[in-house]
Design a protein around this motif. Structure first.
Motif, PDB file in Angstrom:
ATOM      1  N   GLN A 137       0.823  -1.210   0.000  1.00  0.00           N
ATOM      2  CA  GLN A 137       0.000   0.000   0.000  1.00  0.00           C
ATOM      3  C   GLN A 137       0.856   1.259   0.000  1.00  0.00           C
ATOM      4  O   GLN A 137       0.599   2.204  -0.758  1.00  0.00           O
ATOM      5  N   ARG A 138       1.895   1.287   0.845  1.00  0.00           N
ATOM      6  CA  ARG A 138       2.763   2.459   0.898  1.00  0.00           C
ATOM      7  C   ARG A 138       3.521   2.635  -0.427  1.00  0.00           C
ATOM      8  O   ARG A 138       3.675   3.757  -0.915  1.00  0.00           O
ATOM      9  N   ASN A 139       3.996   1.514  -0.979  1.00  0.00           N
ATOM     10  CA  ASN A 139       4.708   1.605  -2.262  1.00  0.00           C
ATOM     11  C   ASN A 139       3.795   2.135  -3.375  1.00  0.00           C
ATOM     12  O   ASN A 139       4.213   2.954  -4.201  1.00  0.00           O
ATOM     13  N   PHE A 140       2.537   1.671  -3.364  1.00  0.00           N
ATOM     14  CA  PHE A 140       1.611   2.135  -4.394  1.00  0.00           C
ATOM     15  C   PHE A 140       1.309   3.611  -4.231  1.00  0.00           C
ATOM     16  O   PHE A 140       1.279   4.367  -5.211  1.00  0.00           O
ATOM     17  N   ALA A 141       1.070   4.047  -2.972  1.00  0.00           N
ATOM     18  CA  ALA A 141       0.784   5.461  -2.752  1.00  0.00           C
ATOM     19  C   ALA A 141       1.963   6.323  -3.184  1.00  0.00           C
ATOM     20  O   ALA A 141       1.795   7.390  -3.801  1.00  0.00           O
ATOM     21  N   ALA A 142       3.167   5.859  -2.890  1.00  0.00           N
ATOM     22  CA  ALA A 142       4.352   6.635  -3.258  1.00  0.00           C
ATOM     23  C   ALA A 142       4.507   6.733  -4.773  1.00  0.00           C
ATOM     24  O   ALA A 142       4.805   7.801  -5.316  1.00  0.00           O
ATOM     25  N   VAL A 143       4.296   5.614  -5.470  1.00  0.00           N
ATOM     26  CA  VAL A 143       4.486   5.645  -6.917  1.00  0.00           C
ATOM     27  C   VAL A 143       3.364   6.437  -7.582  1.00  0.00           C
ATOM     28  O   VAL A 143       3.587   7.103  -8.608  1.00  0.00           O
ATOM     29  N   LEU A 144       2.151   6.397  -6.986  1.00  0.00           N
ATOM     30  CA  LEU A 144       1.058   7.184  -7.557  1.00  0.00           C
ATOM     31  C   LEU A 144       1.350   8.675  -7.415  1.00  0.00           C
ATOM     32  O   LEU A 144       1.093   9.471  -8.336  1.00  0.00           O
ATOM     33  N   LYS A 145       1.923   9.055  -6.264  1.00  0.00           N
ATOM     34  CA  LYS A 145       2.287  10.458  -6.062  1.00  0.00           C
ATOM     35  C   LYS A 145       3.401  10.874  -7.016  1.00  0.00           C
ATOM     36  O   LYS A 145       3.396  11.983  -7.560  1.00  0.00           O
ATOM     37  N   SER A 146       4.348   9.961  -7.246  1.00  0.00           N
ATOM     38  CA  SER A 146       5.429  10.278  -8.178  1.00  0.00           C
ATOM     39  C   SER A 146       4.893  10.494  -9.589  1.00  0.00           C
ATOM     40  O   SER A 146       5.347  11.397 -10.313  1.00  0.00           O
ATOM     41  N   LEU A 147       3.921   9.669  -9.992  1.00  0.00           N
ATOM     42  CA  LEU A 147       3.316   9.852 -11.311  1.00  0.00           C
ATOM     43  C   LEU A 147       2.619  11.198 -11.401  1.00  0.00           C
ATOM     44  O   LEU A 147       2.712  11.901 -12.424  1.00  0.00           O
ATOM     45  N   ALA A 148       1.883  11.575 -10.319  1.00  0.00           N
ATOM     46  CA  ALA A 148       1.175  12.849 -10.337  1.00  0.00           C
ATOM     47  C   ALA A 148       2.139  14.028 -10.357  1.00  0.00           C
ATOM     48  O   ALA A 148       1.910  15.024 -11.053  1.00  0.00           O
ATOM     49  N   ASP A 149       3.249  13.922  -9.597  1.00  0.00           N
ATOM     50  CA  ASP A 149       4.206  15.027  -9.521  1.00  0.00           C
ATOM     51  C   ASP A 149       4.930  15.244 -10.846  1.00  0.00           C
ATOM     52  O   ASP A 149       5.301  16.383 -11.177  1.00  0.00           O
ATOM     53  N   SER A 150       5.158  14.148 -11.576  1.00  0.00           N
ATOM     54  CA  SER A 150       5.916  14.262 -12.827  1.00  0.00           C
ATOM     55  C   SER A 150       5.008  14.336 -14.059  1.00  0.00           C
ATOM     56  O   SER A 150       5.490  14.275 -15.190  1.00  0.00           O
ATOM     57  N   ALA A 151       3.694  14.464 -13.838  1.00  0.00           N
ATOM     58  CA  ALA A 151       2.765  14.435 -14.964  1.00  0.00           C
ATOM     59  C   ALA A 151       2.949  15.614 -15.901  1.00  0.00           C
ATOM     60  O   ALA A 151       2.798  15.495 -17.123  1.00  0.00           O
ATOM     61  N   GLU A 152       3.271  16.787 -15.330  1.00  0.00           N
ATOM     62  CA  GLU A 152       3.415  17.972 -16.175  1.00  0.00           C
ATOM     63  C   GLU A 152       4.689  17.902 -17.009  1.00  0.00           C
ATOM     64  O   GLU A 152       4.711  18.318 -18.164  1.00  0.00           O
ATOM     65  N   GLU A 153       5.763  17.383 -16.409  1.00  0.00           N
ATOM     66  CA  GLU A 153       7.030  17.325 -17.126  1.00  0.00           C
ATOM     67  C   GLU A 153       7.090  16.147 -18.097  1.00  0.00           C
ATOM     68  O   GLU A 153       7.749  16.238 -19.142  1.00  0.00           O
ATOM     69  N   ARG A 154       6.436  15.060 -17.745  1.00  0.00           N
ATOM     70  CA  ARG A 154       6.509  13.842 -18.576  1.00  0.00           C
ATOM     71  C   ARG A 154       5.084  13.461 -18.992  1.00  0.00           C
ATOM     72  O   ARG A 154       4.320  12.884 -18.207  1.00  0.00           O
ATOM     73  N   PRO A 155       4.663  13.792 -20.198  1.00  0.00           N
ATOM     74  CA  PRO A 155       3.285  13.480 -20.636  1.00  0.00           C
ATOM     75  C   PRO A 155       2.965  11.994 -20.556  1.00  0.00           C
ATOM     76  O   PRO A 155       1.816  11.626 -20.328  1.00  0.00           O
ATOM     77  N   GLU A 156       3.986  11.126 -20.742  1.00  0.00           N
ATOM     78  CA  GLU A 156       3.702   9.695 -20.663  1.00  0.00           C
ATOM     79  C   GLU A 156       3.264   9.293 -19.263  1.00  0.00           C
ATOM     80  O   GLU A 156       2.435   8.396 -19.089  1.00  0.00           O
ATOM     81  N   ASN A 157       3.789   9.995 -18.216  1.00  0.00           N
ATOM     82  CA  ASN A 157       3.345   9.689 -16.857  1.00  0.00           C
ATOM     83  C   ASN A 157       1.932  10.206 -16.617  1.00  0.00           C
ATOM     84  O   ASN A 157       1.185   9.627 -15.806  1.00  0.00           O
ATOM     85  N   ALA A 158       1.550  11.291 -17.277  1.00  0.00           N
ATOM     86  CA  ALA A 158       0.168  11.766 -17.163  1.00  0.00           C
ATOM     87  C   ALA A 158      -0.789  10.722 -17.739  1.00  0.00           C
ATOM     88  O   ALA A 158      -1.846  10.432 -17.151  1.00  0.00           O
ATOM     89  N   ARG A 159      -0.437  10.155 -18.890  1.00  0.00           N
ATOM     90  CA  ARG A 159      -1.288   9.107 -19.471  1.00  0.00           C
ATOM     91  C   ARG A 159      -1.275   7.850 -18.598  1.00  0.00           C
ATOM     92  O   ARG A 159      -2.289   7.172 -18.449  1.00  0.00           O
ATOM     93  N   MET A 160      -0.119   7.543 -18.013  1.00  0.00           N
ATOM     94  CA  MET A 160      -0.042   6.381 -17.135  1.00  0.00           C
ATOM     95  C   MET A 160      -0.892   6.595 -15.888  1.00  0.00           C
ATOM     96  O   MET A 160      -1.590   5.674 -15.434  1.00  0.00           O
TER      97      MET A 160
END
Length: 987
Positions: A882-905
């Motif tokens: 659960q903690r790993n998933f929350a962390a990776v979900l936050k990382s995807l959200a934080d990098s969504a603007e810089e990396r469009p592929e993470n926004a789609r992910m």
């Protein structure tokens, strides 16, 4: 259900939509009823004419015979007056009218004569009257059916009147009319006999003979159709006799559908004419042969040729019903169907036809030739093959825009027909030599036997000389067939058995046996190349098809005919590899949006290399071509269509092992091909194009090392497929299999070499390797590390000696309980947790520093089509996950603007099944808060409007998480309060 109106009506508004249906009925009924009425009327006209003429003739006879009805004893006064009258006539020279003097014996003859003739006249007049009435009834019937213009009303009038005809037996009445006329004729001839006895006995006897012959002939033509259903003769008595026989048969026997008397006379005739039988086949042959002989003009022949394909091939597949008829037309020297088709096709080049007519005729001939070629049968190769005539034909038409799609298929079938013809001669030679060698045990070999065998050899050699491109085998030395056919075994000395009687000349048995054995060995050597020859024909056809922009005519059916019943052994490997290379490059260059004929060719060729032992160079060539196709085709449906018949295990081994053997510059292409291959392995919940099976994974699959950026995607795909391959149902089957294996091993202290044991053992080995791979994955996860122990590898064994088998037996019996324990511990929740962890690891790879690790290849497609497909955790996940998933979900959200592929992910993850409304797996408060924060930011950024799973929006998910967070916090507060006070003692 609505009820009809009380008063009823002929037509209602509800009938109008059915007017077209009733119009069809009207058309059929009108044709039948009008033909019936017109036939009745024409018959009645003929009867009326005959009855009128007959009645007139009969009346003239009655006028004369009526005079014979004078009393046998005359009054004396009347006799005196007659005598005076005669004398006066003599005196005046007037010729008196002849007077009949009837004796008592002749009076009875005269009486019977007049009775029969008056009955005959009555029957004749009755038939004429009835015929007149029937003519009026038929005319009235037609008039009544045309009284109403409405289709529904007309249809109902048709039905009403026709069933009235049947109810009042109109058909039987019409049959009775000619019967009345026939009876009238019979009574006339019956009355003619006593009439002639009054005048001349000789004429009377002639009349009796004539009447007997007529009655006999009448009875014959009445009875013949009862036994011979194709007899053209019949009388109105025939149906009545049939009904009497049927009534008698039903009275004494139980009739089934096969009995002719269970049907009407006409139905029996139809059944006898249409049911399949040797007589019907013979009639069909004669009818079609007559048809072909009568078609002297090309315009008349063309429709017949157009109908040949439909007689051989239909929408549902091959039709065999007309094979014998078509073969008969080809073999008949007076018909020669093949030559007629060739002549018709040649007529297209004489310049007399319009372009449209020329094209239509060429296509008709080419389709007919293709259909004839499909009749070739290797199992019945003793029959003359349908296309062998094409070898002597003038020529096929030159390649043009019209014929380009037909010629490759026809040329391939021509070679196939030639191959079947040669095959027939070889099989005949093998059979005759084998039979002769067996017959030598009981009788000597005679000259006739040797001559028959030599004739078979000459026939084969003649075929081989015609088609030596098919069998490029040259027999030399003492085993040469031509040498053997010229050098026959010598004769033995004649033996004297006494009385100067000599045995017939026979062949030396030892030399004959040696001679036959050499021929038989050669005949057995030729079929070893059959498979090679068949595949050479197919490769040649596929090469021509690959050169076209469209598939040849009936491409797949032609391929099926050429390769039916053959194995994949002995293929022309190098030619096939060259063709694969050509097709792969063409398929990659075209990039068709759907499977085309080039993909079909590859789908035929690639499975050949699964069952053939190839050299390393050919294996590398075919594997490199496959990698090129996987990377360049860019259409999963086409890729799956090509690989669906391949051995997936061998396919996977060849592509994956290429990582260790290829050049460093080619590792990128191999890694990319591994991703394409693993992305189309089957998944239970996949609805797109997938392969029909996945490989038998082993722990070695997890040791693959594709180069970045493919490594993370391929590794995640492999882990997901391995976990999906070993579900709970599979585990249950494996458990039962392992228990059965233990029972077999315990019951066999000595090496067990039985086939069932080996089969069960091979299956257990495959499943054990998969269990080992699953176990290694579960042990690497935080949720399962403490509960699952790794399985030992399946021990290698040997059954060459008892010690090796005993060691393997003990090791296996010790290892199986560990496997069964692993299966007992495993449940669906563990597999869900493992798939969840694999997804988290993949998402972590997506969030890694791009300077350290490249972004995974096709990450979004990898997640949505495979890893995230069906990803669901039913119970609370492990807190670390659960903690790993929350962390990776936050990382995807934080990098969504810089990396469009993470926004789609991020959008793909939120749209997955992890985010159901309840989100039961998320129970750790800190992780829940992080996830809720990410979802709020995602929704506020305007990206959440389109993100949903099962019609659940991000807003619904947030409400569910807030409710869950409130419950968790409330539960935590109560728990802390109880724990704190419980430590101080009772309140």
């Amino acid at each position: 259900m609505s009820q009809p109106p009380p008063g009823g009506s002929v037509d209602t508004p509800g009938d109008e939509p059915c007017a077209q249906i009733w119009t069809v009925y009207n058309g059929e009924a009108e044709k039948y009823d009008r033909a019936l009425a017109e036939r009745w009327r024409s018959n009645m006209s003929g009867i009326l004419i005959f009855a009128g003429l007959f009645s007139a003739i009969l009346t003239a006879f009655i006028i004369e015979s009526y005079k014979t009805l004078q009393p046998p004893q005359q009054d004396p006064y009347l006799a005196t007056l007659l005598q005076i009258s005669q004398q006066l006539a003599n005196a005046t020279g007037t010729i008196p009218e002849p007077q009949f003097t009837i004796s008592p014996s002749n009076y009875r003859l005269a009486l019977w004569c007049n009775i029969l003739w008056f009955i005959s006249l009555g029957l004749s007049l009755a038939s004429a009257l009835t015929a007149t009435l029937v003519d009026n009834w038929a005319r009235d019937f037609l008039q009544r059916t045309e009284m109403r213009p409405s289709p529904v009303k007309r249809a109902r009038i048709y039905a009403y009147l026709y069933y009235g005809l049947e109810r009042f037996k109109m058909h039987e009445v019409v049959v009775l009319i000619p019967l009345l006329l026939h009876l009238s004729l019979l009574f006339f001839f019956g009355g003619l006999i006593p009439f002639l006895f009054l005048t001349n006995n000789t004429l009377a006897h002639v009349a009796i003979a004539m009447l007997g012959i007529m009655v006999l002939l009448y009875l014959s033509v009445s009875v013949l159709p009862l036994w011979y259903y194709d007899c053209p003769y019949n009388t109105p008595v025939s149906p009545f006799l049939w009904d009497l026989m049927a009534l008698w048969a039903r009275s004494f026997f139980t009739l089934d559908d096969k009995s002719p008397f269970s049907r009407s006379m006409v139905e029996t005739m139809v059944k006898d004419a249409t049911d399949r039988s040797a007589a019907r086949v013979s009639r069909d042959k004669r009818a079609l042969a007559w048809t072909m002989k009568s078609l002297a003009d090309d315009e008349e022949l063309e429709p017949f040729v157009e109908g040949i394909p439909n007689a051989i091939w239909g929408p549902s597949g091959r039709r065999y019903k007309y094979d014998e008829l078509i073969r008969g037309l080809i073999d008949d020297p007076l018909v020669l169907l093949g030559s007629r088709i060739d002549h018709l096709m040649s007529s297209c080049e004489d310049g007399l036809l319009e372009p449209i007519s020329k094209t239509r005729r060429q296509i008709s001939c080419l389709k007919a030739i293709w259909s004839l070629g499909m009749m070739a049968d290797l199992q019945e190769a003793h029959i003359a093959q349908p296309l062998t005539w094409l070898n002597e034909a003038s020529s096929l038409p030159s390649k043009s825009e019209v014929t380009a799609l037909y010629l490759p298929s026809i040329e391939a079938l021509l070679e196939w027909n030639n191959f079947c013809s040669i095959h027939a001669h070889v099989e005949g030679l093998r059979t005759v030599t084998r039979d002769q060698m067996e017959a030598m045990e009981t009788k000597p070999v005679l000259d006739a036997d040797i001559t028959r065998i030599c004739r078979n050899i000459d026939a084969f050699l003649a075929e081989r000389r015609r088609f030596k491109y098919l069998i490029p085998i040259r027999f030399k030395g003492p085993s040469d067939l031509e040498h053997l056919s010229r050098k026959t075994p010598p004769h033995a000395d004649r033996l004297d058995f006494g009385r100067s009687r000599l045995t017939p000349p026979h062949i030396d048995p030892l030399e004959a046996h040696r001679w036959l054995r050499e021929i038989h060995d050669i005949a057995n050597l030729i079929p070893t190349r059959w498979n090679f020859l068949r595949y050479r024909i197919l490769v040649s056809y596929l090469s021509k098809a690959a050169d076209l922009d469209m598939p040849p005519y009936q491409f797949e059916l032609t391929c099926d005919a050429l390769r039916s019943g053959s194995s994949n052994a002995g293929i022309p490997a190098r030619n096939a590899v060259k063709l694969v290379t050509t097709c792969v490059r063409k398929a990659v260059r075209i990039k068709a949006s759907s499977p085309n004929h080039v993909d079909t060719i590859l789908g035929i060729l690639l499975p050949w290399f699964d069952t053939n032992e190839l050299g390393h160079d050919l294996v590398y060539d075919i594997t490199d071509r496959l990698i090129e196709f996987l990377n360049g085709r860019d259409n999963n449906e086409a890729i799956c269509r090509v690989l669906e018949h391949c051995d997936v295990d061998r396919l996977w081994v060849r592509v994956s092992s290429r990582l260790g053997t290829c050049h460093r510059d080619a590792a990128d292409g191999v890694s990319k091909a591994l991703w394409h291959l693993t992305s189309i392995f089957p998944r239970a919940s996949a609805d797109d194009f997938r392969l029909p099976a996945r490989p038998n994974f082993s722990p070695g699959a997890l040791r693959l090392e594709p180069i970045p950026p493919y490594a993370a995607s391929v590794t995640a795909l492999l882990k997901t497929h391995i976990l999906s391959a070993f579900d709970v149902d599979t585990a249950t089957i494996v458990s039962l299999r392992l228990q059965a294996l233990v029972s077999d091993i315990e019951a066999s202290p000595l090496p067990n070499l039985s086939a069932p044991f080996k089969e069960n053992l091979r299956a257990a080995e495959t499943e054990w390797r998969l269990m080992t791979a699953v176990c290694s994955l579960l042990n690497a996860l935080p949720a399962s590390a403490s509960s699952v122990q790794p399985l030992p590898p399946f021990p290698e064994y040997s059954v060459d000696n008892y010690q090796a088998y005993d060691a393997w037996r003990k090791a296996t019996l010790a290892a199986v309980p560990l496997a069964l324990s692993f299966i007992d511990q495993m449940d669906e929740s563990m597999l869900q947790e493992a798939r969840f962890a694999v997804g988290i690891q993949f998402l972590q790879a997506c969030c890694a520093d791009p300077n350290v690790m490249p972004y995974p290849y096709n990450a979004v497609e990898t997640f949505t089509s495979n890893i995230g497909l069906g990803l669901f955790v039913g119970l609370p996940a492990h807190e670390e996950n659960q903690r790993n998933f929350a962390a990776v979900l936050k990382s995807l959200a934080d990098s969504a603007e810089e990396r469009p592929e993470n926004a789609r992910m991020l959008q793909a993850v939120i749209a997955s099944q992890l985010f159901r409304p309840d989100v039961d797996w998320l129970t750790e408060l800190e992780s829940l808060g992080v996830v809720k924060e990410v979802l709020r930011g995602y929704s506020a950024g305007g990206l959440g409007d389109g993100a949903s799973t099962e019609s659940v929006t991000v807003g619904d998910i947030l409400k569910s998480l807030e409710t869950k967070e409130w419950k968790l916090k409330r539960g935590t507060t109560v728990t802390n309060f109880v724990n704190n006070h419980m430590g101080r003692g009772p309140l």
